[in-house]
Design an enzyme around this catalytic site. Sequence first.
Site, mmCIF file in Angstrom:
data_model
loop_
_atom_site.group_PDB
_atom_site.id
_atom_site.type_symbol
_atom_site.label_atom_id
_atom_site.label_comp_id
_atom_site.label_asym_id
_atom_site.label_seq_id
_atom_site.Cartn_x
_atom_site.Cartn_y
_atom_site.Cartn_z
ATOM 1 C CE LYS A 85 -3.332 -2.576 2.779
ATOM 2 N NZ LYS A 85 -3.986 -2.731 4.097
ATOM 3 C CE LYS A 108 -4.105 1.535 5.097
ATOM 4 N NZ LYS A 108 -3.190 0.900 6.070
ATOM 5 C CB ALA A 123 1.666 -8.833 8.829
ATOM 6 N NE ARG A 161 4.622 -1.190 9.545
ATOM 7 C CZ ARG A 161 5.218 -2.046 8.716
ATOM 8 N NH1 ARG A 161 5.982 -1.605 7.739
ATOM 9 N NH2 ARG A 161 5.054 -3.339 8.859
ATOM 10 C CG ASN A 162 0.994 4.409 8.653
ATOM 11 O OD1 ASN A 162 1.675 5.223 8.052
ATOM 12 N ND2 ASN A 162 0.814 3.167 8.209
ATOM 13 N N GLY A 216 -7.108 -4.097 2.084
ATOM 14 C CA GLY A 216 -8.164 -4.232 3.077
ATOM 15 C C GLY A 216 -7.612 -4.241 4.490
#
Length: 338
Positions: free
Chosen positions: A104, A187, A136, A251-252, A132
């Site tokens: 992404k 997103k 992980a 992580r974002n 989607g």
Amino acid sequence: MKVSVIGSGSWGTANAVMLAKMGHSVILWSYSSQECEDLKKYRENKPFLPGIKIPETIEFTNNIGECADVDLIVMAVPSFAARATAKSIAPHVKDGQIIANIAKGLEEESLFTLSQVIGSEIPNADVAVMSGPSHAEEVSRSQPSTNVVAAKNIETAEFVQDIFMNPYFRVYTNADILGVELGGALKNIIALCAGISDGLGYGDNTKAALMTRGIAEMTRLGVAMGARAETFGGLSGVGDLIVTCCSAHSRNRRCGMLLGQGKTLAQAQEEIKMVVEGVNATRAAKALAQKFGVEMPIVNQCYSVLYEGQLPRNVAANLMGRTRRGESEYGFLGEAGK
């Protein structure tokens, strides 16, 4: 099926593990020969997916040419490496080869989506995308998850769907490649902002506002670029937005929290030690908004924190103090929804 997974980060490894458990013949490529040896030795991706056993049936390689003679190529490399990786495998790819991009992001220099990057380097391939709400860490542990796969023709989408779908990983199809990819990329920016909000100590009201107005911005840009509005109400839009803004795995969001707590961007990235796609996507989204004449106030304020030294608390005040407006009939479409 014989499947190669290009990219041995957490998401690439998780998909390789899942596909191998389904009985597919899987080869996992890493850019690093040392990482390849470690994966072979420990049967575990210790830096990115610790605690997950890699099936003995999975093969590892550092030679990307060994990954082309397969039924499906799965691309799982970060946005900054997508072009170079596609270029390196291109000479080995046969005409009509189906490639599913599951990463992404956006390419900052060209403002391309990753499927456009891959298509420009491998024009003889049939490129699909899958996206989607799917961390992980959870997919690798066989926890129920859903994704959507998009391609130019339904046969390609269904081919990828059939390879990935299993009792704990449900896959839908969609014809809107651009919308699916933009949802997955944009997103991450909103998740950065949700993390900043958490880092500042703000509550659920603030996060709900960011997510709702964030999906409005994502949709406005997507529609202006030619995507379908309804795609952003699906798994690759609001679905992925929810999980990325709220999950401890994100992580974002974690990067945003560190920024909200007073860390610099460099300090936050050093602490996370993994690619934070929302950082590069913010630059690309700001440029796309300017190119297509779309107002994206949350993206602009995120940019000001990341690249202009703006204090996170000031950004919240800037967003709350904007000129009063009405909300359009559809919530996120039309001039009134800006």
